[in-house]
Design an enzyme around this catalytic site. Structure first.
Site, short mmCIF file in Angstrom:
data_model
loop_
_atom_site.label_atom_id
_atom_site.label_comp_id
_atom_site.label_asym_id
_atom_site.label_seq_id
_atom_site.Cartn_x
_atom_site.Cartn_y
_atom_site.Cartn_z
N SER A 1 0.82 -1.21 0.00
CA SER A 1 0.00 0.00 0.00
C SER A 1 0.85 1.26 0.00
CB SER A 1 -0.94 0.02 1.22
OG SER A 1 -0.21 0.22 2.42
N LYS B 1 -13.06 4.44 -0.49
CA LYS B 1 -13.40 3.13 -1.03
C LYS B 1 -14.77 3.22 -1.70
CE LYS B 1 -9.75 1.96 1.35
NZ LYS B 1 -8.44 1.72 0.74
N ASP C 1 -3.60 3.32 15.08
CA ASP C 1 -4.19 2.04 14.71
C ASP C 1 -4.08 1.08 15.90
OD1 ASP C 1 -4.82 -0.52 13.37
OD2 ASP C 1 -4.49 0.58 11.52
N CYS D 1 -1.65 0.80 10.43
CA CYS D 1 -1.09 -0.56 10.44
C CYS D 1 -1.10 -1.20 9.04
CB CYS D 1 -1.88 -1.41 11.42
SG CYS D 1 -1.46 -3.15 11.41
N PRO D 2 0.00 -1.86 8.62
CA PRO D 2 1.28 -2.06 9.33
C PRO D 2 2.30 -0.94 9.08
CG PRO D 2 1.28 -3.33 7.32
CD PRO D 2 -0.07 -2.65 7.37
N ASP E 1 -8.79 4.33 18.05
CA ASP E 1 -9.71 4.32 16.92
C ASP E 1 -9.48 5.57 16.08
OD1 ASP E 1 -11.94 4.60 15.22
OD2 ASP E 1 -13.29 3.64 16.64
N GLY F 1 2.49 1.10 5.74
CA GLY F 1 2.86 1.41 4.36
C GLY F 1 2.86 2.89 4.04
N ASP G 1 -6.04 5.78 4.99
CA ASP G 1 -6.37 4.71 4.04
C ASP G 1 -7.24 3.66 4.74
OD1 ASP G 1 -6.36 3.31 1.62
OD2 ASP G 1 -4.58 2.16 2.16
#
Length: 361
Positions: free
Chosen positions: A190, A309, A242, A223-224, A262, A226, A280
């Site tokens: 990502s 999205k 995260d 997370c993780p 959150d 990118g 993201d």
């Protein structure tokens, strides 16, 4: 030549058709879109002569969300003879005034079927460029303003659209796709989405000024890591928000603080100026839109890049709804701002949005 060839990700032809029809109408240009699903391109045919050229000059490619590349083309050339593909193409170009042409590009749509032609396209470019030079069409020293690129789009073997693009209003990348190399030390693929977004939305000359080691960023849904990786690589300190684990390599940089919270509830530390917000998270697009608006309206950040999205249906309508919503909210609060949105190559069922606050009334 009174058609536009518009490149896109395969499967998004309907979105391109809806977008170009609407945006062309805003320019007083009307026509109809011909598309084949999963072909990776759309042909928009204008009703009046010269209008495709007008759109190619005046409708900025960087304002089109789902379009990667834009060419003025004529009718499809079919059944090109294998022993002489160049002559029919040159005959098409002889109908045009080519005093301002500066280069030749041959490519294909971004589909598995069409990409099999790429090796041929690369080899074919050289003799076609040489033939164009012999005709006196290509000028080595020419102003980029109003200069054109001779552009041939092969959609299958022996079949191509012959056309041109304006140098200052076309993608500099073959097929409209920037070729990025995945960093071996990045936590996830990502990372390429944010790298492409920075390349797309920030002028190269301004990148160091707008992303540097004097700045602080927040990455929601990090997370993780990118996206955090791209920011840390440019020297920023990042609050990585995260509940999941961040890559150990990012902790080792000393440039992140992992906030196990959150992303919808997190607020920046008091008296800490946040320069950038990136996000993201996988969530409904309008919910992300409202979250980004809250950060911008509250002055919690000055610049943001985030993904929306998209739903399976009415994707263009959903995008417009989200962009109008955040634009209206910022305008109501008296902000001057710039919004850019693009369906990037490394995006899938999503688009990437960039907003920068320029001032406030």
């Amino acid at each position: 030549m009174n058609k536009l060839a518009l490149y896109c990700r395969a499967g998004f032809e309907k979105e391109v058709a809806a977008e170009i029809s609407e945006r062309a109408a805003e320019q007083g240009v009307f026509g109809f879109a011909n598309l084949r699903e999963n072909s990776g391109y759309v042909i928009f045919e204008c009703y009046q002569a010269g209008e495709a050229d007008k759109l190619a000059r005046e409708l900025r490619l960087d304002t089109l969300i789902f379009v990667r590349q834009m060419l003025v083309v004529g009718d499809l050339l079919q059944n090109l003879p294998e022993n002489d593909r160049i002559s029919p193409i040159m005959a098409k170009y002889q109908q045009l005034s080519l005093q301002n042409s500066c280069d030749v590009v041959v490519d294909t749509p971004d589909t598995n079927e069409a990409k099999e032609l790429l090796t041929f396209c690369r080899k074919f470019t050289v003799p076609l460029r040489n033939a164009s030079r012999k005709m006196g069409w290509l000028k080595e020293k020419i102003s980029s303003k109003n200069s054109i690129i001779l552009h041939i789009l092969f959609v299958r073997a022996g079949c191509c659209y012959v056309g041109y693009a304006y140098n200052e209003n076309s993608s500099p990348f073959l097929m409209g796709i920037p070729r990025l190399k995945f960093p071996v030390d990045a936590p996830s693929r990502s990372t390429l989405k944010l790298e492409e977004a920075i390349l797309t939305f920030l002028p190269k000359a301004e990148e160091a000024k707008r992303l540097n080691d004097q700045m602080v960023a927040v990455d929601l849904g990090a997370c993780p890591g990118g996206w955090t990786y791209q920011l840390v690589k440019r020297g920023l300190f990042v609050y990585a928000v995260d509940h999941g684990k961040m890559a150990a390599s990012l902790h080792e940089t000393g440039r992140i603080e992992h906030c196990e919270e959150d992303g919808f509830k997190f607020q920046p530390p008091k008296r800490k100026q946040i320069d950038w917000l990136v996000c993201d998270m996988v969530e409904q697009p309008m919910r992300i839109t409202k979250l980004m608006a809250k950060w911008l309206v509250n002055g919690w950040c000055r610049e943001t890049i985030f993904n929306l999205k998209l739903p399976m249906k009415k994707r263009y309508q959903e995008v417009k709804l989200c962009l109008v919503s955040i634009g209206d909210e910022l305008t109501k609060q008296g902000f001057w701002f710039k919004v850019q949105a693009k369906h990037l190559y490394h995006d899938r069922e999503e688009i990437t949005v960039h907003i920068v606050i320029l001032g406030q009334k």
